[in-house]
Structure formats: C-alpha cells, structure tokens
Enzyme design. Structure first.
Site, mmCIF file in Angstrom:
data_model
loop_
_atom_site.group_PDB
_atom_site.id
_atom_site.type_symbol
_atom_site.label_atom_id
_atom_site.label_comp_id
_atom_site.label_asym_id
_atom_site.label_seq_id
_atom_site.Cartn_x
_atom_site.Cartn_y
_atom_site.Cartn_z
ATOM 1 N NE ARG A 81 -2.311 -1.474 3.412
ATOM 2 C CZ ARG A 81 -2.800 -1.452 4.637
ATOM 3 N NH1 ARG A 81 -4.020 -0.975 4.857
ATOM 4 N NH2 ARG A 81 -2.109 -1.911 5.660
ATOM 5 C CG ASN A 96 -4.252 -4.408 2.826
ATOM 6 O OD1 ASN A 96 -3.744 -4.338 1.719
ATOM 7 N ND2 ASN A 96 -3.528 -4.500 3.939
#
Length: 745
Positions: free
Chosen positions: A18, A36
C-alpha cells in the site's frame, strides 16, 4: 483523463504494498485510493491515460521485494474528478483470498538502526519494518492488519504511530512496528520461571559460555542452544533431548564466518543469505571448530544465519557459533507457547531467553541443500510457508489433503492455489496430532478454504487417514502413497504428465494391500499404473525391521542365497530366529521398499545395525561410499520384478572376498542407478514416455540422485526432480491435493 478500478492479487499484504502504491501514484500525479481487503489490494486511480498506463505497468514491475504479484486486473471507467491519493481503511468483508507473507529475515536497514547507539531502537530485539520481520507466525486473520496479529496487545507509542502513519516512512503500515518503549520485551529466567537480573542477552550468552543449555524463543517457537564448540554442552543437550545421533543445526553470525566451518560457494552463500534464512546443508571443513557431538561423523553441517534481531544480538554476545535446534524432546512438536515451553523444556534447558510477543503458529526452520545450480528442499516451513503453489490445473471444489504419517504436512487447495502447511512432524503422539488439527483449522480460516473434497493416504492406520474419515459432509478420495509422490514432483515442476515415475522410499500402502516402496509407475495427475517394482522381501518383525536394519539384511541374504546365507554374515544373536520368522511370514509383511534395501546393505557392511532416526542407515551408507568408484552390480528382472537380492548377493560376495566397504557401498549405489536407468529404458519402449520424475525419500541421497539424473539424461530422458517441495513425505500432501483435484474434475 481515465479512471481504473484495479485488483492486485498475490502476496501483497504485510510487504509494504500500500505505501508503494501510494508513493507511485503520488509521483505520477494520480488521484484515488488504495486499500486492503479480504481478496488482496484494491486500487482506484485516475489521471492522464499515459500516466495511468505507466502506473499499471509499475504495479508489477516495481513491486516491493517481498511482494509476489500474481495478477493485476484493471477495469476502465469514466473519471470522477477526484483529487489527492489516500490509503483507505481495510475492508474485512467478502470472501477471503488475500495471501500472507512468510516470516522474513531482518533487513539491512533495521540492522543498521539496531547497531546505532544514537537510534532509539539501538540493541532492540524486535526491530522490523515493511521489508522484514514476523508475518505468518503472528497473523490471526486477514486482511493483514495489526488488530489481527499477536501485536494487537501492544499499543504504539507516539513516535511509532507517527512512523506507521507517515507514507514516506518505511514503517508506513508495518503491522509489527514497535520500539523499546511500546513493544515486546525480553526477559531471562531460570528453569523454574524465576526472573534473572542483568541484560537478558548478555546473561544468556554468559550462561552459554559457562556450558549451559538455553531455550531461546524465536519466530516460530523455542530453540535449544549451546556453544557449537563445547563438547560437554552438546553432549548434555543430546542426553536431555533424547536425540542420540541426528545432527544439530548451527547458527553463525554471518556468511564470512560460515566459511570457517563449511565450504561455501556462490550458490550456498545465496541460500544462506536469502530472506527465508533456511538451514543449509554444506560440506564440512576439516578441523572445523565444532564439537563432535554436534553432528557425529557427518561430512556436512546444517548452517544458518541469524534471521531475527535477537539472534543477531545473541551471536554478537557469544562471539562464536551456537547450536540452535528445535525446542522439543525428540518426536514432539516444537514448543511455541510459553507455558508449554516451560513445562516441556524444564530439565532440558538451564535458562530461558524469552519475550512477551505471542507466537500464533509454531513453525520449524526450513532445511535445504544445494543441488545442480539450484536447491533441494528437505523441509519446507519457516520462510516459505504459506506461499502457495500453482496447481498444474485447477481444483473444481476446495480440497483438503491430509498428508502422510511421517514428516507430515497438510495441504489446502482451491482454484489454482495450493497451500502446503508448515512442517508438522511425525503423527505419532497426541501433542503432534493436536498441532496438526489446529494447523488445519487456522489455515482454513486464514484463506477461507472450506474443504468439500478430502484426500488421504490408503494406509488405514495413519492418524492422517483417520482424521479424514472422521470428517463429516465431505467426499473422500484415497490416493496411493507413491502416486502422491510422483504427483508432487509434477506439481513442483508445473507439469501434468504422463511420465515414468520412479518412487523410492521407506514404505507406503499399495493398492494390493502390501507395502510398496521401490516403484516404477506410469503416472499422470489423475491415475497411475504400477509398471515395475523391486521384488518384495519379508520385513521380519514388521516395524522392528525399520528400527533394526540387520533384520532386513537377514531377510535379503536369505533371498539372495536361496535360504542358505553364509553363517559368517550373521550380525546378531537372534539371526536364526529372525530367519525363521521371515520364512514363515509370521509378523513379516512383504515389502518392495527401496529404503529397506538400502538398510539391508548398510547393516551387511556393518555401517548401522540399529537406527535412532529415520533414514540413518541409508544416510551413513551414502557417507561411506567412495565417490571415485565406478564399478557396479547387476540385478536380474523376473516376472515378479527387479531382484534387489541380486545386489545384496554381489555386495556380500565382495565383502567375503575382502573388497573394501567403501568400494562396495559405491558399487551398490551405482547398481541402483543402473537398474533405474534400464527399467526406464524398457518402459520407454512400451509406453513411449520420455520424461522421468524421481520422488520419494530415497532420492534425497545426493550420490544416488546425481548419478541417476546423469544416467537418465545420457539415455535421452528429460528428468524431473524436486526443488520447492520435499521429495520425502513432506511433499505427499501436495501430491494428494493434485491427484484429488484432477479426479474431481
């Protein structure tokens, strides 16, 4: 201007993916969000088409080192006029498909921090970042967020929280982030559990230098440690652990120090220093400063480098290599729960170097050895699990494969992914069986796999088979042991077959109810035909013949000399009683096992009459063989199979003639190679198959494997061997899953 909705699948959680996406999108001036969820990572990005296209290419090309991007799917849509890029809160809904990263060795950046007196993490035993640290052993669920790990009980301090929330920091969303002020802490205790004063690492090192045994809590469980140079301590550890002969692993501080103990070439160095940090079996140097009891008589040592900050600190404090072996008494699973460790290891360890971060999944060290420019996996566990295998063709319904009895692993498969578990061990006691069932439940929850098909071995008394039969609402598929071996080799190589499969091992239940183990199969994924095998001989006393190889020598010599073996070859007072047992068939099941053939020759040559661990007789026979010898023996082929007794007769005749044992051992290995090549050539004539797959624990014998591969290749065969999954029974579960999936389709 365009907008894309992107789905990224693979190992993309807990590896800094990320923050990588955030930084990439920001540099390209894209707007959107990354987050996520239960399937992996989702991205929404919009901006100029050329920059969005560059973004999609870079998602795979420039991914973080620990990421493994399996698939990137993008759907184009109309831009929404969004501005800025953000990291979204994780979405826990939906079907779980996200993968979890294996535990990874401490990175160089973290080691530099730990060595810097000016850094707030100086000498901190739990330093980590998105590029390293615990993963699988601490995760309780997905998506991979701190609240679903064993770090949930450690609230981050302000400084750690600032790093965690800073997109420019390498600890951005690193879930195990911590420091001495807010994270786990070490403590040193006596075996009674009473705390000991002083710096825990320094005092533990002092205990080791004084000849003590330390229990050290690692990533996946406790290890037992002594100084590798201390014979008295190593011998004491053997007595307390009830491990008579099997070698211990040794941890050295770094690769240069490894060269003082073993021959380390470029491939070996790469294996030692890789992120998985396995135990690597390497040729031992003459006069290596290692106590005899560490690896009695072994020409190889199992070396590994530190893979946690605590290991680095302990190695620096001791100043020399240490034995680091599994924290258990022989035949038990490794201890990972603190209370259980103190219960089971009291009386073994003098001190306990432990900490307060819980281990969720016990995981032993992986073991590999170099082979022909690559590596051969002997035990697949920490550093590799739970990375999935890609099935040669997908599973129509979710599969649980229960594995074998020894060196057990289990496997969960769904779609094209197969998750082979960490090493469980031998299913021979309640504690190991509990570890097995808990492991199945955990991986099923973690990856959302609810089995509808359950594959099992044909042996009715295996605890893994009994577990399968105890499950409700599933379809059971029995998979013959040696077919599973060959199928695992096919899956390891991404092949579907058919092939000529040579499965040589200790034993496995055959489709005819007898004990197989020296098998030539014509095998694909769904089916296998037994095309040839070693001629069966009795196993006098059944399982006793495995523990006492001289019994197999008696049985083979009886067959080799037509019931009149030379008296001078008798190796035990019970020799005649055992021959009578074999001849009557009482408590003497027939077996075609190649492993038992190796046992017989080992005992015949006086190498090993009784064993203290599985495969010991064959290991020491390989060790004895003269690598320069090129002589061989011949085995005749009868309607009943290939006569291994002929090889025993030739070896016995040489022994009686005074031929050196080293020469006989080498000729025997060459003879087995020759019979494999000749049988495969004969099967090629009848089947037209030109690819051979080699599997089973016997093919972990490097002398045999290397010469067999050379011989088959010279005969024009393409040869498949194991690389990523063990050739031994640790690979059986993958083979079962592959076979069950193929049949279910």
């Amino acid at each position: 201007m365009i907008r894309v909705d992107v789905r990224v699948e693979g190992v993309v959680q807990g590896v800094g993916f990320r923050p990588f996406v955030y930084g990439l999108a920001t540099r390209l001036g894209l707007a959107g969000v990354v987050g996520n969820d239960a399937e992996g990572v989702f991205v929404e990005a919009e901006g100029p088409r050329n920059r969005v296209e560059e973004f999609l290419v870079a998602l795979r090309r420039d991914a973080p080192a620990l990421a493994r991007v399996e698939r990137v799917r993008a759907v184009e849509g109309a831009p929404l006029g969004a501005s800025g890029f953000a990291i979204a809160r994780s979405d826990t809904s939906g079907v779980r498909r996200a993968l979890v990263s294996p535990d990874t060795a401490t990175c160089d950046d973290c080691l530099r921090e730990m060595a810097d007196p000016a850094d707030r993490r100086y000498r901190y035993a739990f330093v980590n970042c998105t590029a390293c640290g615990p993963r699988f052993t601490i995760v309780r669920g997905v998506p991979y967020d701190r609240s679903r790990t064993t770090m949930a009980g450690f609230a981050m301090c302000a400084a750690c929280a600032a790093e965690y929330h800073d997109p420019a920091d390498r600890r951005f969303h690193a879930q195990p982030t911590c420091c001495p002020g807010c994270g786990p802490r070490l403590r040193l205790t006596a075996a009674t559990g009473a705390g000991l004063p002083g710096d825990p690492v320094a005092e533990c090192a002092a205990a080791l230098r004084d000849g003590g045994v330390a229990a050290v809590k690692g990533l996946g469980g406790y290890h037992l440690a002594v100084l590798a140079s201390d014979e008295a301590a190593a011998s004491a550890l053997r007595r307390r652990k009830h491990r008579e002969d099997k070698p211990f692993a040794v941890m050295v501080a770094d690769a240069p120090r490894a060269t003082l103990l073993c021959e380390v070439d470029g491939l070996a160095a790469a294996l030692l220093t890789g992120p998985g940090r396995p135990v690597v079996l390497l040729p031992r140097r003459d006069r290596a400063p290692v106590a005899p009891s560490v690896a009695p008589g072994a020409p190889h040592l199992g070396l590994m480098l530190p893979y946690t900050p605590l290991h680095h600190l302990l190695l620096a404090a001791t100043g020399e290599p240490i034995v680091l072996t599994s924290g258990n008494v022989s035949d038990e699973p490794i201890a990972h729960d603190d209370a259980d460790a103190f219960t089971r290891l009291t009386g073994v360890a003098d001190v306990f170097l432990t900490h307060d971060r819980p281990i969720h999944v016990r995981t032993d060290d992986s073991v590999v050895r170099p082979f022909r420019g690559g590596s051969m996996m002997l035990r697949r566990s920490r550093g590799h699990v739970p990375e999935p295998f890609t099935l040669p063709s997908g599973a129509a319904r979710p599969v649980l494969a229960c594995g074998a009895e020894l060196k057990n692993t289990f496997c969960l498969a769904e779609g094209r992914r197969a998750f082979v578990s960490h090493h469980i061990g031998d299913l021979e006691n309640h504690e190991t069986l509990r570890s097995y069932t808990e492991g199945i439940a955990h991986l099923s929850r973690l990856f959302g796999v609810v089995p509808e098909v359950v594959a099992h071995d044909l042996h009715p008394e295996y605890l893994s088979t009994k577990h399968a039969f105890g499950l409700d609402g599933v379809e059971l598929i029995g998979v013959q042991h040696h077919h599973a071996h060959i199928a695992s080799c096919l899956a390891d190589n991404g092949e579907q077959g058919p092939v000529i499969g040579v499965a040589f091992d200790g034993l496995g239940h055959g489709t005819d109810g007898t004990l197989w183990g020296g098998e030539f199969l014509l095998a694909g994924l769904a089916e296998a035909e037994r095309a040839a095998h070693l001629v069966p001989v009795p196993m006098p006393g059944g399982a006793a013949a495995i523990r006492q190889p001289w019994r197999m020598a008696a049985a083979y010599l009886d067959a080799a000399y037509d019931g009149r073996p030379p008296e001078e070859l008798a190796t035990d007072d019970r020799w005649h009683d055992v021959l009578t047992l074999a001849r009557t068939g009482l408590a003497s099941p027939l077996t075609s096992s190649a492993g038992r053939l190796f046992d017989a020759v080992s005992a015949l040559l006086g190498v090993r009459h009784a064993v203290t661990y599985e495969g010991q007789a064959a290991v020491e026979l390989e060790r004895l063989a003269d690598p320069a010898e090129r002589g061989t023996y011949q085995a005749t082929v009868t309607p009943g199979g290939v006569r291994g007794a002929d090889l025993v007769r030739a070896a016995a005749d040489d022994l009686l003639s005074g031929v050196p044992r080293e020469v006989i051992a080498a000729r025997f290995h060459n003879a087995v190679t020759g019979l494999v090549v000749r049988r495969c050539e004969a099967l090629r004539e009848t089947s037209g198959l030109t690819t051979v797959a080699l599997s089973g624990g016997v093919f972990q014998n490097m002398l045999l494997l290397d010469r067999t591969v050379t011989g088959l290749s010279a005969a024009g065969f393409r040869v498949l061997t194991h690389r990523r999954i063990p050739a031994n029974d640790g690979g059986i579960s993958l083979g079962q899953a592959v076979v069950a999936a193929a049949r279910d389709r």
